[in-house]
Design a protein around this motif. Structure first.
Motif, PDB file in Angstrom:
ATOM      1  N   ARG A 170     113.149 -13.437 -49.185  1.00  0.00           N
ATOM      2  CA  ARG A 170     112.542 -14.510 -50.138  1.00  0.00           C
ATOM      3  C   ARG A 170     112.059 -14.017 -51.364  1.00  0.00           C
ATOM      4  NH1 ARG A 170     108.035 -19.108 -48.239  1.00  0.00           N
ATOM      5  NH2 ARG A 170     106.829 -17.135 -48.923  1.00  0.00           N
ATOM      6  N   ASP A 171     110.882 -13.199 -51.004  1.00  0.00           N
ATOM      7  CA  ASP A 171     109.864 -12.640 -52.148  1.00  0.00           C
ATOM      8  C   ASP A 171     110.385 -11.212 -52.745  1.00  0.00           C
ATOM      9  OD1 ASP A 171     108.731 -15.005 -51.433  1.00  0.00           O
ATOM     10  OD2 ASP A 171     106.869 -14.103 -50.817  1.00  0.00           O
ATOM     11  N   GLU A 172     111.489 -10.817 -51.894  1.00  0.00           N
ATOM     12  CA  GLU A 172     111.779  -9.431 -52.738  1.00  0.00           C
ATOM     13  C   GLU A 172     110.712  -8.279 -52.692  1.00  0.00           C
ATOM     14  OE1 GLU A 172     113.436 -10.222 -56.591  1.00  0.00           O
ATOM     15  OE2 GLU A 172     115.324 -10.785 -55.732  1.00  0.00           O
ATOM     16  N   ILE A 173     110.101  -8.322 -51.329  1.00  0.00           N
ATOM     17  CA  ILE A 173     109.006  -7.444 -50.966  1.00  0.00           C
ATOM     18  C   ILE A 173     109.369  -6.341 -49.824  1.00  0.00           C
ATOM     19  CG2 ILE A 173     107.095  -8.853 -51.785  1.00  0.00           C
ATOM     20  CD1 ILE A 173     106.596  -9.519 -49.018  1.00  0.00           C
ATOM     21  N   ALA A 202     107.084 -18.290 -44.366  1.00  0.00           N
ATOM     22  CA  ALA A 202     108.484 -18.237 -44.104  1.00  0.00           C
ATOM     23  C   ALA A 202     109.160 -18.806 -43.277  1.00  0.00           C
ATOM     24  CB  ALA A 202     108.905 -16.653 -44.447  1.00  0.00           C
ATOM     25  N   LEU A 209     110.633 -13.469 -45.134  1.00  0.00           N
ATOM     26  CA  LEU A 209     109.873 -13.297 -46.131  1.00  0.00           C
ATOM     27  C   LEU A 209     110.261 -11.976 -47.171  1.00  0.00           C
ATOM     28  CD1 LEU A 209     107.080 -14.152 -47.732  1.00  0.00           C
ATOM     29  CD2 LEU A 209     105.853 -12.546 -46.015  1.00  0.00           C
ATOM     30  N   ASP A 220      98.270 -11.215 -54.226  1.00  0.00           N
ATOM     31  CA  ASP A 220      98.327  -9.749 -53.652  1.00  0.00           C
ATOM     32  C   ASP A 220      97.114  -9.235 -53.456  1.00  0.00           C
ATOM     33  OD1 ASP A 220     101.021  -9.460 -54.070  1.00  0.00           O
ATOM     34  OD2 ASP A 220     100.942  -8.603 -55.959  1.00  0.00           O
ATOM     35  N   LYS A 231     100.734 -15.093 -58.162  1.00  0.00           N
ATOM     36  CA  LYS A 231     101.250 -13.984 -57.510  1.00  0.00           C
ATOM     37  C   LYS A 231     100.252 -12.884 -57.408  1.00  0.00           C
ATOM     38  CE  LYS A 231     105.291 -10.625 -56.959  1.00  0.00           C
ATOM     39  NZ  LYS A 231     104.391  -9.556 -56.956  1.00  0.00           N
ATOM     40  N   ALA A 244     105.197  -7.585 -46.481  1.00  0.00           N
ATOM     41  CA  ALA A 244     105.486  -8.581 -45.853  1.00  0.00           C
ATOM     42  C   ALA A 244     104.550  -8.973 -44.476  1.00  0.00           C
ATOM     43  CB  ALA A 244     106.964  -8.941 -45.308  1.00  0.00           C
ATOM     44  N   ARG A 261     101.086 -10.178 -45.383  1.00  0.00           N
ATOM     45  CA  ARG A 261     100.812 -11.622 -45.908  1.00  0.00           C
ATOM     46  C   ARG A 261     101.019 -12.598 -44.471  1.00  0.00           C
ATOM     47  NH1 ARG A 261     103.277 -13.071 -51.651  1.00  0.00           N
ATOM     48  NH2 ARG A 261     102.398 -11.031 -52.614  1.00  0.00           N
TER      49      ARG A 261
END
Length: 207
Positions: free
Chosen positions: A147-150, A11, A144, A71, A67, A155, A158
């Motif tokens: 962008r990734d909707e987490i 990101a 992040l 994870d 994805k 985040a 990662r």
């Protein structure tokens, strides 16, 4: 021909910088794209991933669920190392193939190796510069999540699965700070491209 490496944290905006280099006339060798190609159905890396991680990493159409696999590996360093050992040799081989093709077809080019894990994988390819797209970790987290909707813990997991961005900053030879707006990032990137192009002209030989 002159070859430079391009990397960044997750990101950080490395893909944006890569596109600016491409638009300026550089040849981009994209390790992420290559990594996707080498795990396509039927490829050697695909078969090995399924053997090691099982059918649970597959989508209904048989392709790798990137994805789901992400994870798993972002929360299990040993599994991440196993996946890297499967995929990286195939990626490196294709990078070498594309460099060879560029050498024959565009010997006067500026070539950018876009490799997210450039420092972690310790590529043996000689590089004129190692360019880091930099943003502070707090901004990485913010981008992040959006962008990734987490959530924030996901985040952070990662981000911390990679080498810290501040350590990458110390190892890089060129920094492009992507903390500002797009035009400022474009200005910095084009300045780096022009510098590489001048070095290519001055040397007149492949690095």
């Amino acid at each position: 021909m002159i070859i430079a490496g391009l990397t960044g944290g997750i990101a950080s905006g490395k893909s944006t910088v890569s596109r600016i280099f491409r638009d300026a006339g550089a040849i981009i060798i994209d390790a992420d794209k290559i990594a996707r190609d080498v795990v396509r159905i039927g490829a050697p890396a695909y078969r090995e991933i399924v053997r090691v991680f099982g059918d649970t990493v597959l989508l209904p159409d048989g392709t790798i669920n990137r994805k789901y696999l992400g994870d798993i590996i972002f929360n299990a360093p040993a599994k991440k190392a196993r996946l890297d050992a499967i995929v990286h040799p195939h990626v490196y081989q294709e990078i070498q193939t594309q460099i060879g093709h560029a050498t024959k077809t565009a010997p006067d080019a500026v070539v950018i190796l876009d490799i997210p894990l450039l420092f972690e994988t310790r590529t043996e390819i000689p590089l004129a510069e190692v360019i880091l797209v930099y943003v502070p970790e707090a901004l990485q987290v913010e981008r992040l999540i959006r962008r990734d909707e987490i959530d924030a813990p996901a985040a952070m997991a990662r981000i911390h699965a990679q080498m810290p961005i501040e350590k990458k900053r110390r190892l890089a030879t060129v920094i492009i700070d992507n903390s500002g707006d797009l035009e400022e990032t474009r200005r910095q990137t084009l300045a780096v491209f022009k510098r590489l192009d001048r070095r290519r002209e001055d040397r007149g030989v492949s690095v």
